[in-house]
Design an enzyme around this catalytic site. Structure first.
Site, PDB file in Angstrom:
ATOM      1  N   GLU A   1     -14.235  -4.226   4.747  1.00 31.87           N
ATOM      2  CA  GLU A   1     -13.037  -2.764   5.530  1.00 31.87           C
ATOM      3  C   GLU A   1     -14.405  -2.342   5.912  1.00 31.87           C
ATOM      4  O   GLU A   1     -14.064  -1.706   6.993  1.00 31.87           O
ATOM      5  CB  GLU A   1     -12.911  -2.391   4.482  1.00 31.87           C
ATOM      6  CG  GLU A   1     -10.740  -3.630   4.609  1.00 31.87           C
ATOM      7  CD  GLU A   1     -10.651  -4.823   3.607  1.00 31.87           C
ATOM      8  OE1 GLU A   1     -11.578  -4.735   2.829  1.00 31.87           O
ATOM      9  OE2 GLU A   1      -9.730  -5.180   3.164  1.00 31.87           O
TER      10      GLU A   1
ATOM     11  N   HIS B   1      -0.525  -0.506  -3.616  1.00 34.56           N
ATOM     12  CA  HIS B   1      -0.199  -1.265  -2.017  1.00 34.56           C
ATOM     13  C   HIS B   1       0.802   0.071  -1.913  1.00 34.56           C
ATOM     14  O   HIS B   1       1.732  -0.407  -1.029  1.00 34.56           O
ATOM     15  CB  HIS B   1       0.312  -2.029  -2.861  1.00 34.56           C
ATOM     16  CG  HIS B   1      -0.740  -3.617  -2.400  1.00 34.56           C
ATOM     17  ND1 HIS B   1      -1.469  -3.867  -3.335  1.00 34.56           N
ATOM     18  CD2 HIS B   1      -0.609  -4.626  -1.701  1.00 34.56           C
ATOM     19  CE1 HIS B   1      -1.861  -4.720  -2.603  1.00 34.56           C
ATOM     20  NE2 HIS B   1      -1.784  -5.693  -1.838  1.00 34.56           N
TER      21      HIS B   1
HETATM   22  C1  LIG Z   1      -9.562  -5.617   0.854  1.00 33.45           C
HETATM   23  C2  LIG Z   1      -8.780  -6.008   0.764  1.00 33.45           C
HETATM   24  N1  LIG Z   1      -8.253  -6.162   1.448  1.00 33.45           N
HETATM   25  C3  LIG Z   1      -6.674  -7.047   2.158  1.00 33.45           C
HETATM   26  C4  LIG Z   1      -5.958  -7.533   0.803  1.00 33.45           C
HETATM   27  C5  LIG Z   1      -4.795  -7.964   1.303  1.00 33.45           C
HETATM   28  N2  LIG Z   1      -4.495  -9.343   0.642  1.00 33.45           N
HETATM   29  C6  LIG Z   1      -4.505 -10.074  -0.120  1.00 33.45           C
HETATM   30  S1  LIG Z   1      -5.280 -11.152  -0.530  1.00 33.45           S
HETATM   31  C7  LIG Z   1      -5.769 -11.863   0.508  1.00 33.45           C
HETATM   32  C8  LIG Z   1      -6.077 -12.831   0.386  1.00 33.45           C
HETATM   33  C9  LIG Z   1      -7.606 -13.134  -0.461  1.00 33.45           C
HETATM   34  O1  LIG Z   1      -7.497 -14.275  -0.674  1.00 33.45           O
HETATM   35  P1  LIG Z   1      -8.862 -14.497  -1.843  1.00 33.45           P
HETATM   36  O2  LIG Z   1      -9.596 -13.690  -2.461  1.00 33.45           O
HETATM   37  O3  LIG Z   1      -8.983 -16.184  -1.131  1.00 33.45           O
HETATM   38  O4  LIG Z   1      -7.747 -14.934  -2.134  1.00 33.45           O
HETATM   39  P2  LIG Z   1      -6.133 -15.955  -2.772  1.00 33.45           P
HETATM   40  O5  LIG Z   1      -5.154 -15.313  -2.457  1.00 33.45           O
HETATM   41  O6  LIG Z   1      -6.438 -17.299  -1.450  1.00 33.45           O
HETATM   42  O7  LIG Z   1      -6.182 -16.366  -4.506  1.00 33.45           O
HETATM   43  C10 LIG Z   1      -5.574 -10.563   1.751  1.00 33.45           C
HETATM   44  C11 LIG Z   1      -6.625 -10.163   2.750  1.00 33.45           C
HETATM   45  C12 LIG Z   1      -6.264  -6.686  -0.454  1.00 33.45           C
HETATM   46  N3  LIG Z   1      -5.790  -7.229  -1.337  1.00 33.45           N
HETATM   47  N4  LIG Z   1      -7.634  -5.799  -0.771  1.00 33.45           N
END
Ligand SMILES: Cc1ncc(C[n+]2csc(CCOP(=O)(O)OP(=O)(O)O)c2C)c(N)n1
Ligand SMILES: Cc1ncc(C[n+]2csc(CCOP(=O)(O)OP(=O)(O)O)c2C)c(N)n1
Ligand SMILES: [Mg+2]
Ligand SMILES: [Mg+2]
Lengths: 326, 348, 348, 326
Positions: free
Chosen positions: C61, C130
């Site tokens: 971000e 959230h």
């Molecule tokens: C700082 C931030 N940006 C965006 C999001 C929205 N978001 C929630 S889960 C996610 C994906 C995260 O991927 P990963 O770290 O690979 O974890 P996984 O869900 O695959 O376990 C995103 C982009 C968030 N929660 N926090």
């Protein structure tokens, strides 16, 4: 050695040395003049001098074309001038005059000159790195024949935004060259107290970015290596590139004085860098009379810029409210 | 006999005494261990408590704030120092989304005893990114506490209170207040949240001065006294939780409230104080209110615009005069050198 | 015949039309190009305008906000999308220290035409991180504009206005408003800053409802009508710059102001509106004021506490009733199913 | 192969397989039960299921000691249970009951159990990584014989705080193990659309951190490799360590369903991972009757936890204002 050094005519070489010397000498003299004036308190702006580090900005900018743009840090007097920024407007800015690059509202830490491709500098470390990346995205999107150079310090490498920015630049193969001016210190803290290993180039290389560390603050070597990257991008190649330029700051972090008495570094550490002073080194490559006339012209230009800045008006009171929004 | 020391020394002493008392107190942040020692406020701590308890950090405000929270979760009491409040913008995720929320969102299972010291810059062209007083952000978010002491006495007492507090405390300093001198007891003491300080008495108008603007309000009090206007001056000290009662009690008497903030007015501390006072006194008595703060622009560097950007004793006095006299006549006092209370010399 | 479409579709259409019109408009952010296409608001844009103009990003971000600024400096008009406003805390440095300041601190040499879309979450246990409505931070900082449209009509018009604006605009959406349906002209049009909207007429009290709370205020209007209380309802639409005049004019008539915010009250938009109204009407007429907003705690996830955390039509009506009747008698309307105006079904 | 696999007695091996199987089976069954209940809307909390990824949490936690602590992400049901978190309190939390781990105020994304060393999870990606680092700093400062494990996803690697945190952890040689659960995706976006190279371990290695990528979601291999790191730190060695554990999420990013129909990934991609289902693989290593009795006990425990959670009370209205401050 890059191609230009194999084939340059003697005249081209002479002209280039004179250009580079002029640029180095001019930056040095401007900052020395700032340091002289500073105690009078007419420059009410925190000044982060580049004295000792001019080689990086000059070497890099000599490799750039007018259409290329640069983003820098609060320590950007050298970059501003090397890229062709307006000297009078720069000095006027330090004096807080309406004729300054930012109409007196930005000061030393917020240098800008769009005509010269100086896109702005910031007082918050690391901040212009993603700005430069975004600019490069626009350049690529528009298929423009130009590129962006992002200057940062070794301290900027510590910030998370450095990793994020390089990742994105590499992902999108952007026409950008990162120049890390590694002067060993962030304020008074040496890189070895901030990084587990002194391997800044490796941090860039993990994104698949070609990297190179250039030792010894050598203007010509910096110029040559950056030029080869500029040429590669110009000839249809892809960015980014990353250079770590080893250099040394002679003065204190902010302000006009030396600070070896503080104890965080020694004058012995500085001495090899001072012996390799690029103003002297390049001056020696320029024929005596040419050198003299460069120096005279530059000295006159600087004297005029300071005189003008002193006599220029401050912004009118109404400027306070101007330019918050467009 | 009272001991007179400087604000910076008061902070240093507070940290020193708390570190001495409690091995769980740590001080870290960019340059806390360097030769300048954050204007002297961390001087000697490294030598006394060692590099594990007093350390400079990489330029990584986000992670280091997160690390401070982690230390606090483990039961330490970290004090994290930033030489400019502007840099906290890099730490907002950890401050707003983690530090402020951990206790509540984990149902009280944990608490986060940490202190974040940060400094507001002013003068000599600090400019856009080195001058912001952004504490209203932290007042906005439940779970954080905010304190902005203005005297050496409160600096020491509030830092001790902040370190002992079991919650995240945003400790706001002003670069010019660092030069302030005043009486400070040697023994440790605490100035906890709960009580604003009435720093000057008066019946005609209430001036609330926040952070450095407290000093300007006190000067304004003297200018106004020359016109036979009694200005009560209040220093809230703690902005969150805020002792609104002391302010309300004063305004109940004076009927006039001028809040002078060291930040922007829109959605700022001054808006909050006025809204609360109105909510409490409406229907009871008529009240006149006004806010002063940074001009609603980015901070310019050139001296004449910078002067106009900030409220000062004379403009505060003029505004108060106008509110009290309600005559429409405008008045502005002549500059009085004897009211220059903090001696400092830039550039810095 | 009026065309009725959903808020999300209105946003999609606005982006589509602006991208069609102007090749300098780009849309990017996490997941803008994924199968869910940000609740459909970016659906089809990738296919139509290609991956250079519509792209998902790494989870970065801070840098992506900085990149948006860089694009804007180069003359593009980026629209950067975040599925939660909470995540903007990672981008505060670029937003507050760069986007807001670049024009001023460079003396007008540059401008930063960018739009930051972000969504406020609610319901089904979005919880602490959230659900925040943190727009007062952006109202506080000169140089940013802030808009929080509540109807599909304004969603489209404001997004077009925001994209065409030459300044950074924080475009605030509410996850539940995404389900709102309403009339939206097909041709492009702009709802620029400057004019708040009076969404219901009344003479007894002025309700200002921000973001999703606008919907709850309109419901409250109906509940109050049942008690023969005329509630004027105002939707500010743009929060910065704020059209305070429309609010002041209404309060001048009603003498009562209840600001219902979709965020916390302390140093929030509601404090600002009340302070401005008081500053303008003091001495002219007596005014009663009140703020409602999130409870001054972290957002809990369990449904019964979540319900108590948010104002709703009935609690708003009750507060307004109390202000108008001033009888001390409390009243709370029975839930009316016919006032349930937005249909949506979680979990999301 | 690490030392334990050379010398374990048959009994120890049997007991370990049973423990691991029990843990895998239990997590799987709990999450399947959550998925079953979810459509009834009694669980009003966004659930990010770990189904398919249990091997990582189970393998890692089997290597940990009770005094060790873990920090996780919003996708931490598996981690919570593998580390010994209280099942009843976890399910009650999903139902928003006052008996929940966070008294109903945190939901699925904010799991915590201090007794079990589960230090908390976060809904903002990357956020707990520096928290874990700070905790490890405290552990080291106090000379405690324990360590910290920081779980993150491949998406967490993108965030600048990842680089900052690893740099600091390596600089201070902290007793921390980073576990990157690489399931290939951040929501619907594959790693290759976010990273110029698929080399997460290299990103950690530039800080001088020993790294290893563990393929194929193999519980025992994960256990063995992490155990060797835990042993090394226990025996006076220094951290940090970094492991990238390749795994796969079977269900949608958030919610109880599959999502192969969305088109961002194919069922074919998933199938090899499903064939290598660790619940089955470990189940096969456990003697039939032992397996049955484990399953029965777990099923009963789960049924009880859900029943209790359903009947437990919601928090009282007064809880709204509680626990903002201590
Ligand atoms: C700082 C931030 N940006 C965006 C999001 C929205 N978001 C929630 S889960 C996610 C994906 C995260 O991927 P990963 O770290 O690979 O974890 P996984 O869900 O695959 O376990 C995103 C982009 C968030 N929660 N926090
Ligand atoms: C985000 C941020 N943190 C801290 C500072 C305070 N600060 C100003 S300059 C500086 C050192 C930066 O070092 P480096 O990047 O190496 O640049 P140099 O000064 O050596 O040119 C620091 C820490 C800042 N300006 N911004
Ligand atoms: Mg440096
Ligand atoms: Mg993932």
């Amino acid at each position: 050695m890059a191609e230009f050094s194999f084939f340059p005519s003697t005249e081209r070489k002479t002209a280039m040395y004179e250009r580079i010397y002029r640029s180095l000498y001019r930056i040095r003299r401007v900052e020395e003049r700032i340091a002289e004036v500073y105690p009078t308190d007419t420059i009410k702006s925190p000044v982060h001098l580049s004295i000792g580090q001019e080689a990086v900005s000059v070497g890099v900018c000599e490799a750039l074309r007018p259409q290329d743009v640069v983003f820098g840090t609060y320590r950007s007097h050298a970059l501003f001038l090397a890229k062709g920024g307006d000297l009078k407007a720069m000095i006027a800015e330090l004096y807080g005059k309406v004729t300054g690059v930012a109409r007196g509202k930005g000061g030393s830490m917020h240098m800008i000159d769009l005509k010269a491709g100086v896109m702005g500098t910031s007082a918050v470390v690391g901040t212009t790195v993603p700005n430069a990346v975004g600019y490069a995205y626009a350049v690529k999107y528009r298929r423009e024949n130009r590129l962006v150079v992002s200057f940062l310090g070794d301290g900027g490498v510590d910030e998370g935004v450095f990793a994020e920015s390089l990742n994105f630049a590499a992902l999108k193969k952007l026409p950008i060259i990162f120049i890390c001016e590694n002067n060993g210190y962030a304020i008074h803290t040496h890189q070895r107290l901030r990084h587990p290993a002194l391997n800044i180039c490796d941090r860039a290389a993990v994104y698949g970015i070609p990297t190179e560390r250039i030792e010894n603050n050598e203007t010509l070597r910096i110029h040559e290596r950056v030029k080869s990257a500029v040429d590669a991008i110009e000839n249809g190649g892809q960015g980014p590139y990353f250079f770590e330029c080893m250099t040394y700051r002679w003065k204190e972090h902010v302000g006009p004085n030396e600070d070896y008495q503080l104890g965080y570094r020694s004058r012995e550490e500085a001495e090899p860098w001072m012996r390799n002073d690029q103003v002297g080194v390049l001056g020696a490559l320029v024929e005596e009379s040419a050198r003299k006339s460069i120096e005279q012209a530059v000295d006159a230009e600087i004297a005029e810029a300071f005189a003008l800045a002193e006599s220029d008006p401050f912004p009118a009171a109404s400027e306070l409210m101007a330019d918050v929004y467009k | 006999m009272e001991r007179i020391i400087q604000y910076t020394e008061a902070l240093r002493e507070a940290a020193d005494q708390e570190m001495e008392r409690d091995a769980s107190v740590l001080v870290f942040g960019l340059d806390v261990d360097d030769p300048k020692a954050i204007q002297g406020t961390t001087r000697g701590l490294l030598e006394r408590y060692g590099a594990e308890r007093v350390f400079g950090t990489p330029l990584s405000e986000d992670a280091m704030t997160g690390a401070a929270i982690g230390m606090a979760l483990a039961g330490l009491r970290p004090v994290h120092v930033h030489i400019r409040m502007d840099f906290l913008m890099l730490a907002m995720n950890q401050l707003v989304n983690v530090a402020a929320k951990s206790r509540y969102m984990f149902g009280g299972a944990v608490h986060v005893p940490m202190v974040v010291r940060s400094m507001i810059g002013k003068s000599w062209g600090q400019g856009a990114q080195h001058s912001q007083g952004l504490y209203s952000f932290f007042m906005h978010v439940p779970g954080l506490k905010v304190v902005a002491p203005t005297t050496p006495y409160d600096a020491k007492g509030c830092l001790i209170a902040a370190i002992r507090d079991d919650n995240p405390v945003m400790f706001v300093e002003h670069r010019i207040l660092h030069f302030q001198k005043g009486p400070v007891p040697e023994a440790p003491y605490s100035v906890p949240p709960g009580k604003a300080r009435v720093t000057a008495k008066g019946d005609d108008i209430t001036l609330v001065g926040i952070s450095y603007m407290q000093v300007e309000c006190q000067r304004a009090h003297h200018y106004l006294a020359g016109e036979e206007i009694g200005a009560e001056v209040i220093d809230p000290i703690w902005l969150s939780p805020l002792d609104i009662d002391t302010i309300v009690d004063s305004v109940r008497r004076t009927g006039r409230l001028l809040v002078v903030d060291n930040g922007w007015s829109t959605c700022g501390a001054s808006a909050e104080i006025i809204a609360q006072v109105m909510e409490q006194l409406q229907g009871e008595r008529e009240v006149r209110v006004k806010r002063m703060g940074f001009a609603p622009v980015t901070c310019p560097t050139t001296p004449n615009l910078e002067d106009a950007y900030y409220p000062n004793a004379r403009t505060i006095a003029a505004a108060a005069y106008w509110m009290v006299r309600a005559s429409g006549a405008s008045w502005m006092p002549e500059e009085r050198k004897d009211l220059q209370s903090i001696e400092f010399k830039g550039p810095f």
